[in-house]
Design a protein around this motif. Structure first.
Motif, short mmCIF file in Angstrom:
data_model
loop_
_atom_site.label_atom_id
_atom_site.label_comp_id
_atom_site.label_asym_id
_atom_site.label_seq_id
_atom_site.Cartn_x
_atom_site.Cartn_y
_atom_site.Cartn_z
N LEU A 246 -12.83 32.34 -0.76
CA LEU A 246 -12.32 31.57 -1.90
C LEU A 246 -13.23 31.73 -3.11
O LEU A 246 -12.77 31.90 -4.25
N ILE A 247 -14.54 31.69 -2.88
CA ILE A 247 -15.51 31.90 -3.97
C ILE A 247 -15.39 33.32 -4.51
O ILE A 247 -15.44 33.53 -5.74
N ALA A 248 -15.20 34.30 -3.63
CA ALA A 248 -15.05 35.69 -4.06
C ALA A 248 -13.80 35.85 -4.94
O ALA A 248 -13.83 36.55 -5.96
N ILE A 249 -12.71 35.19 -4.55
CA ILE A 249 -11.48 35.24 -5.35
C ILE A 249 -11.73 34.65 -6.73
O ILE A 249 -11.35 35.24 -7.76
N ALA A 250 -12.37 33.49 -6.78
CA ALA A 250 -12.64 32.84 -8.06
C ALA A 250 -13.53 33.72 -8.94
O ALA A 250 -13.31 33.84 -10.15
N ALA A 251 -14.53 34.35 -8.32
CA ALA A 251 -15.45 35.18 -9.08
C ALA A 251 -14.76 36.42 -9.64
O ALA A 251 -14.96 36.79 -10.81
N VAL A 252 -13.93 37.07 -8.83
CA VAL A 252 -13.22 38.27 -9.27
C VAL A 252 -12.24 37.92 -10.39
O VAL A 252 -12.14 38.64 -11.39
#
Length: 275
Positions: A246-252
């Motif tokens: 979820l954090i990776a999605i938000a960051a991308v």
């Protein structure tokens, strides 16, 4: 048949049906020319079902790196086998695309628009915007993985599951495919795009590499989160990976929004390049 060969053959079959229907609908002097969106979505859906019937007993018929990664994150598939499956899927997609090229060999010269030719092989957005296009691919693949896991949790008559998954593909295409052509599968887009780049297609134009990362990154993130979401919400098994992805999605998404915003419009836009 080994699982590697099964994934290669299954993905090749998927692209033969899917790329084949895109070619039939869009290339000039095809009897199926201009038969439209419904035909394309049905071709892809039935192609997925047939490919799954063909190799499901040997490999589980992932046919999609995003699904393979989702199952690995879920703990339903060993991480050690992930690279083997993804390599097989990529090679199968390239082989399938080459077969479609050969099948429609005389039609490439008859078709003038290079965007139409690329659309047989790869997807492209209706409205170019990296941020919005990435969201569309994430949502489509999230729904795909969530749907496949939900279908697997239900009891059907023996052998019916692949057919139901095929209708899931049709449903995604009809409801969500109008934005980016619903790649929802990194191998489905990148493998044929590489084939388009390598094959001697008359007047083929650009392979649109500036957009190629979207149907790879979007499905990987959306599919991985779909598997983790199912495990957390449907099965009540929350893991740390849920929050990491979820954090990776938000960051991308944040990086894409800030640094890119809108995709360039000066490329050959494929037409009706679904799934």
């Amino acid at each position: 048949m080994t699982s590697f060969v099964a994934e290669l053959v299954g993905t090749a079959l998927l692209i033969i049906f899917g790329g084949g229907v895109c070619a039939g609908v869009n290339l000039k002097k095809s009897f199926a020319q201009n038969s439209g969106w419904i035909v394309i979505t049905m071709g892809w859906g039935l192609g997925v079902a047939i490919a799954a019937y063909a190799v499901g007993q040997f490999s589980g018929a992932h046919l999609n790196p995003a699904l393979t990664l989702a199952l690995a994150f879920n703990g339903d598939f060993p991480w050690a086998d992930v690279p083997k499956y993804i390599v097989a899927q990529m090679l199968g997609a390239m082989i399938g695309a080459a077969i479609v090229y050969l099948h429609y060999l005389p039609h490439w010269k008859e078709t003038d628009d290079p965007g139409v030719k690329l659309g047989v092989f790869a997807t492209s957005p209706a409205v170019p915007s990296y941020f919005a296009n990435l969201i569309s691919e994430m949502i489509g693949t999230f729904v795909l993985v969530l749907g496949i896991l939900a279908i697997g949790a239900n009891k059907f008559a023996d052998g019916l599951n692949p057919f139901i998954v095929g209708f899931l593909i049709v449903a995604i295409g009809l409801s969500l495919g109008g934005t980016t052509g619903y790649a929802i599968n990194p191998a489905r887009d990148l493998g044929p795009r590489i084939a388009h780049f390598l094959l001697p297609i008359p007047g083929k134009g650009s392979s649109n590499w500036s957009y190629a990362w979207v149907p790879v990154v979007g499905p990987i993130l959306g599919g991985s989160f779909g598997g983790l979401f199912y495990k957390a919400i449907f099965l009540g098994k929350m893991t740390a990976a849920f929050w990491y992805v979820l954090i990776a999605i938000a960051a991308v998404l944040a990086f894409t929004f800030i640094s890119q915003g809108k995709a360039p419009s000066s490329y050959d836009k494929p037409k009706n390049a679904f799934m």
